[in-house]
Scaffold this motif. Structure first.
Motif, PDB file in Angstrom:
ATOM      1  N   HIS A 298     -74.358 -24.211  15.785  1.00  0.00           N
ATOM      2  CA  HIS A 298     -74.697 -25.302  14.877  1.00  0.00           C
ATOM      3  C   HIS A 298     -73.896 -25.125  13.586  1.00  0.00           C
ATOM      4  O   HIS A 298     -74.284 -24.364  12.707  1.00  0.00           O
ATOM      5  CB  HIS A 298     -76.196 -25.317  14.563  1.00  0.00           C
ATOM      6  N   PRO A 299     -72.747 -25.800  13.470  1.00  0.00           N
ATOM      7  CA  PRO A 299     -71.927 -25.652  12.261  1.00  0.00           C
ATOM      8  C   PRO A 299     -72.660 -26.155  11.029  1.00  0.00           C
ATOM      9  O   PRO A 299     -73.372 -27.169  11.085  1.00  0.00           O
ATOM     10  CB  PRO A 299     -70.688 -26.509  12.570  1.00  0.00           C
ATOM     11  N   ILE A 300     -72.498 -25.433   9.925  1.00  0.00           N
ATOM     12  CA  ILE A 300     -73.133 -25.819   8.670  1.00  0.00           C
ATOM     13  C   ILE A 300     -72.217 -26.797   7.950  1.00  0.00           C
ATOM     14  O   ILE A 300     -71.081 -26.460   7.624  1.00  0.00           O
ATOM     15  CB  ILE A 300     -73.407 -24.586   7.783  1.00  0.00           C
ATOM     16  N   ARG A 301     -72.704 -28.003   7.733  1.00  0.00           N
ATOM     17  CA  ARG A 301     -71.901 -29.002   7.035  1.00  0.00           C
ATOM     18  C   ARG A 301     -72.755 -29.662   5.950  1.00  0.00           C
ATOM     19  O   ARG A 301     -73.984 -29.593   5.990  1.00  0.00           O
ATOM     20  CB  ARG A 301     -71.357 -30.046   8.009  1.00  0.00           C
ATOM     21  N   PRO A 302     -72.113 -30.307   4.970  1.00  0.00           N
ATOM     22  CA  PRO A 302     -72.867 -30.908   3.861  1.00  0.00           C
ATOM     23  C   PRO A 302     -73.806 -32.024   4.326  1.00  0.00           C
ATOM     24  O   PRO A 302     -73.539 -32.714   5.319  1.00  0.00           O
ATOM     25  CB  PRO A 302     -71.769 -31.462   2.947  1.00  0.00           C
ATOM     26  N   ILE A 303     -74.912 -32.173   3.587  1.00  0.00           N
ATOM     27  CA  ILE A 303     -75.838 -33.290   3.789  1.00  0.00           C
ATOM     28  C   ILE A 303     -75.526 -34.350   2.742  1.00  0.00           C
ATOM     29  O   ILE A 303     -75.243 -34.038   1.594  1.00  0.00           O
ATOM     30  CB  ILE A 303     -77.302 -32.830   3.608  1.00  0.00           C
ATOM     31  N   SER A 304     -75.585 -35.604   3.153  1.00  0.00           N
ATOM     32  CA  SER A 304     -75.432 -36.713   2.203  1.00  0.00           C
ATOM     33  C   SER A 304     -76.819 -37.205   1.813  1.00  0.00           C
ATOM     34  O   SER A 304     -77.614 -37.581   2.671  1.00  0.00           O
ATOM     35  CB  SER A 304     -74.621 -37.849   2.830  1.00  0.00           C
ATOM     36  N   CYS A 305     -77.126 -37.162   0.522  1.00  0.00           N
ATOM     37  CA  CYS A 305     -78.459 -37.527   0.044  1.00  0.00           C
ATOM     38  C   CYS A 305     -78.761 -39.002   0.330  1.00  0.00           C
ATOM     39  O   CYS A 305     -77.962 -39.885   0.017  1.00  0.00           O
ATOM     40  CB  CYS A 305     -78.567 -37.257  -1.457  1.00  0.00           C
ATOM     41  N   ASN A 306     -79.925 -39.258   0.921  1.00  0.00           N
ATOM     42  CA  ASN A 306     -80.333 -40.633   1.235  1.00  0.00           C
ATOM     43  C   ASN A 306     -80.642 -41.447  -0.013  1.00  0.00           C
ATOM     44  O   ASN A 306     -80.633 -42.677   0.025  1.00  0.00           O
ATOM     45  CB  ASN A 306     -81.575 -40.627   2.134  1.00  0.00           C
ATOM     46  N   LYS A 307     -80.901 -40.759  -1.132  1.00  0.00           N
ATOM     47  CA  LYS A 307     -81.309 -41.451  -2.356  1.00  0.00           C
ATOM     48  C   LYS A 307     -80.130 -41.754  -3.276  1.00  0.00           C
ATOM     49  O   LYS A 307     -79.973 -42.873  -3.743  1.00  0.00           O
ATOM     50  CB  LYS A 307     -82.349 -40.608  -3.100  1.00  0.00           C
ATOM     51  N   CYS A 308     -79.292 -40.735  -3.546  1.00  0.00           N
ATOM     52  CA  CYS A 308     -78.210 -40.937  -4.522  1.00  0.00           C
ATOM     53  C   CYS A 308     -76.813 -40.839  -3.911  1.00  0.00           C
ATOM     54  O   CYS A 308     -75.825 -41.086  -4.592  1.00  0.00           O
ATOM     55  CB  CYS A 308     -78.336 -39.938  -5.680  1.00  0.00           C
ATOM     56  N   GLY A 309     -76.733 -40.466  -2.625  1.00  0.00           N
ATOM     57  CA  GLY A 309     -75.438 -40.424  -1.951  1.00  0.00           C
ATOM     58  C   GLY A 309     -74.633 -39.160  -2.183  1.00  0.00           C
ATOM     59  O   GLY A 309     -73.539 -39.020  -1.638  1.00  0.00           O
ATOM     60  N   THR A 310     -75.154 -38.218  -2.965  1.00  0.00           N
ATOM     61  CA  THR A 310     -74.420 -36.984  -3.250  1.00  0.00           C
ATOM     62  C   THR A 310     -74.350 -36.082  -2.015  1.00  0.00           C
ATOM     63  O   THR A 310     -75.335 -35.943  -1.295  1.00  0.00           O
ATOM     64  CB  THR A 310     -75.110 -36.214  -4.394  1.00  0.00           C
ATOM     65  N   GLU A 311     -73.206 -35.486  -1.778  1.00  0.00           N
ATOM     66  CA  GLU A 311     -73.083 -34.499  -0.715  1.00  0.00           C
ATOM     67  C   GLU A 311     -73.368 -33.109  -1.275  1.00  0.00           C
ATOM     68  O   GLU A 311     -72.879 -32.756  -2.345  1.00  0.00           O
ATOM     69  CB  GLU A 311     -71.682 -34.524  -0.095  1.00  0.00           C
ATOM     70  N   TYR A 312     -74.156 -32.318  -0.553  1.00  0.00           N
ATOM     71  CA  TYR A 312     -74.498 -30.979  -1.031  1.00  0.00           C
ATOM     72  C   TYR A 312     -74.749 -30.055   0.154  1.00  0.00           C
ATOM     73  O   TYR A 312     -74.912 -30.499   1.297  1.00  0.00           O
ATOM     74  CB  TYR A 312     -75.737 -31.035  -1.933  1.00  0.00           C
ATOM     75  N   LYS A 313     -74.764 -28.757  -0.117  1.00  0.00           N
ATOM     76  CA  LYS A 313     -74.943 -27.761   0.932  1.00  0.00           C
ATOM     77  C   LYS A 313     -76.420 -27.662   1.321  1.00  0.00           C
ATOM     78  O   LYS A 313     -77.279 -27.531   0.451  1.00  0.00           O
ATOM     79  CB  LYS A 313     -74.462 -26.387   0.447  1.00  0.00           C
ATOM     80  N   PRO A 314     -76.735 -27.696   2.619  1.00  0.00           N
ATOM     81  CA  PRO A 314     -78.140 -27.551   3.052  1.00  0.00           C
ATOM     82  C   PRO A 314     -78.649 -26.145   2.780  1.00  0.00           C
ATOM     83  O   PRO A 314     -77.861 -25.200   2.645  1.00  0.00           O
ATOM     84  CB  PRO A 314     -78.074 -27.841   4.554  1.00  0.00           C
ATOM     85  N   GLN A 315     -79.969 -26.020   2.721  1.00  0.00           N
ATOM     86  CA  GLN A 315     -80.577 -24.727   2.420  1.00  0.00           C
ATOM     87  C   GLN A 315     -81.116 -24.014   3.657  1.00  0.00           C
ATOM     88  O   GLN A 315     -81.173 -22.796   3.689  1.00  0.00           O
ATOM     89  CB  GLN A 315     -81.714 -24.924   1.407  1.00  0.00           C
ATOM     90  N   GLN A 316     -81.520 -24.794   4.669  1.00  0.00           N
ATOM     91  CA  GLN A 316     -82.157 -24.185   5.834  1.00  0.00           C
ATOM     92  C   GLN A 316     -81.795 -24.924   7.121  1.00  0.00           C
ATOM     93  O   GLN A 316     -81.400 -26.095   7.096  1.00  0.00           O
ATOM     94  CB  GLN A 316     -83.687 -24.211   5.667  1.00  0.00           C
TER      95      GLN A 316
END
Length: 451
Positions: free
Chosen positions: A50-68
């Protein structure tokens, strides 16, 4: 193995975490195993990364690193596991491939060293037979009796252990031990593979002593030894005996490494959060600087309206405060923007600039940020030229901006942080600022003079 081995499971895998900008909780499904029996699911999980890739926020659209990573069983509507993502331990593709290859080949590796391992494992048990039997469960003991062709009725774990000590002859102990440990060695250590081991859970279920032996001596490839070391640190924190000091030290180092990992992951997230704060402040700086420029150009300074003068002062004060906050949270060094160029002083490189009129620059000081000169003398230019590569915000950088009458920013070779510093000084001091891509000084001065 689990008694639910043939039960159906529908497992889905999600990347989860809170947005580093707006703190909204988001989930991203990265894999659906479908509805499978548990035995089939284990095989599928062995073959799936399961490659770790950024999540795109559903609220503000920001891409960020997942925590878990979260594993959910759809059939039972339950969360099977939640795993923290350790960014300090993310490995390169080459090592990851070697680890996966070792994991896939674990049955071949085990087969080659099976007899050697079991010989050592049974010797371990025979050295203190009573203690070894004390870690066996009733169903394991039943398997041992069955392998020897002995029928017995066992009422509990305690009763089963007493029966072993009373009825298993010394000559049968090796065969009994091997049969009794098939579930632990084959069903857990081998079937799961090192990448799936849960040593603390093994110790609770199968006992601390044999879990420690299995983790330390089970045959694996070199690429997976780092994982073994990590597990040893977890299991031997309170070990006593001949190797107590060494094993406790391994445990201490593991604890220290874990604390550093927690700090690293926390710092990484804080850095991402600061990037959003910096971006917002830079947007505000841009708006404020643009407004100052607009008010300054509306009419000459001597005839400006008192309200405009007040607004300009307030905006400059606001810009100064924003910049001070940015300096406090911005990393010590500007972002990496590559090598700064040596400026070209061989005339001009434009088609219509063979004899440029630079008289408007007479007596001025022009600061060029983003490059450097090969000589210190002023050459044939009518103005004083100072340069700074903009890579560090040292005293020379700020001196160049303050002493300049005109500021030129080389946009291809300067960081965003340095650009904002230059723009802010220009706005606060009412200094003209120009943006150029050229590295020829004559062309740069011609552009400035024309404007």
């Amino acid at each position: 193995m689990s008694k639910f081995f043939d039960d159906f499971v529908h497992l889905k895998v999600y990347l989860v975490g809170r947005c580093t900008k707006c703190k909204h909780y988001n989930e991203l499904m990265v894999h659906d195993y479908g509805r499978l029996p548990y035995s089939k699911l284990e095989d599928e999980m062995d073959r799936t990364n399961h490659p770790i890739r950024p999540i795109s926020c559903n609220k503000c659209g920001t891409e960020y690193k997942p925590q878990q990573l979260v594993y959910r069983d759809v059939v039972r509507d339950s969360e099977v596991a939640k795993v923290n993502i350790d960014y300090s331990n993310i490995i390169d593709d080459e090592k990851s491939a070697a680890m996966q290859e070792g994991h896939d080949d674990r049955f071949k590796i085990y087969q080659k060293r099976e007899q050697e391992f079991w010989a050592a494992y049974t010797e371990f048990a025979l050295e203190d037979w009573k203690s070894a039997v004390g870690e066996l469960m009733r169903q394991e003991i039943e398997a041992g009796f069955a392998a020897l062709g002995k029928k017995t009725t066992l009422k509990s774990d305690l009763h089963a252990r007493r029966e072993v000590l009373q009825k298993i002859a010394a000559s049968d102990r090796r065969s009994f031990w091997i049969a009794a440990n098939q579930e632990f060695i084959v069903g857990e250590l081998l079937d799961l593979g090192v990448m799936g081991w849960v040593p603390i859970e093994f110790a609770k279920r199968y006992g601390a002593a044999r879990t420690r032996f299995g983790v330390m001596y089970f045959p694996i490839v070199e690429a997976l030894e780092d994982l073994r070391t990590k597990y040893i640190g977890l299991l031997f924190k309170r070990e006593r005996g001949d190797n107590a000091f060494l094993l406790r030290r391994i445990g201490q180092l593991t604890d220290a490494a874990h604390k550093q990992t927690v700090k690293y992951n926390k710092a990484l997230r804080q850095t991402d959060e600061q990037k959003h704060v910096i971006a917002e402040m830079q947007d505000k700086l841009g708006v404020a600087n643009a407004r100052i420029t607009e008010l300054s150009r509306q009419q000459p300074a001597q005839s400006r309206d008192s309200d405009d003068i007040r607004r300009i002062r307030e905006l400059k004060s606001f810009v100064g405060e924003l910049l001070a906050e940015l300096r406090a949270i911005r990393p010590d060094e500007p972002e990496d923007i590559g090598e700064s160029p040596m400026l070209d002083e061989s005339g001009t490189d434009g088609a219509d600039t063979s004899n440029p009129d630079l008289s408007a620059l007479e007596g001025k000081t022009v600061a060029i940020i983003g490059g450097y000169r090969s000589r210190r003398d002023n050459g044939d230019y009518p103005c004083e030229i100072t340069t700074h590569d903009g890579r560090k915000h040292d005293p020379d950088f700020y001196a160049a901006l303050q002493q300049a009458d005109i500021i030129v920013v080389l946009t291809r070779f300067i960081s965003h942080a340095s650009m904002w510093e230059a723009r802010t000084v220009a706005a606060q001091e009412d200094k003209p600022i120009h943006y150029a891509q050229e590295i020829n000084i004559g062309s740069i001065l011609n552009i400035v003079a024309q404007k």
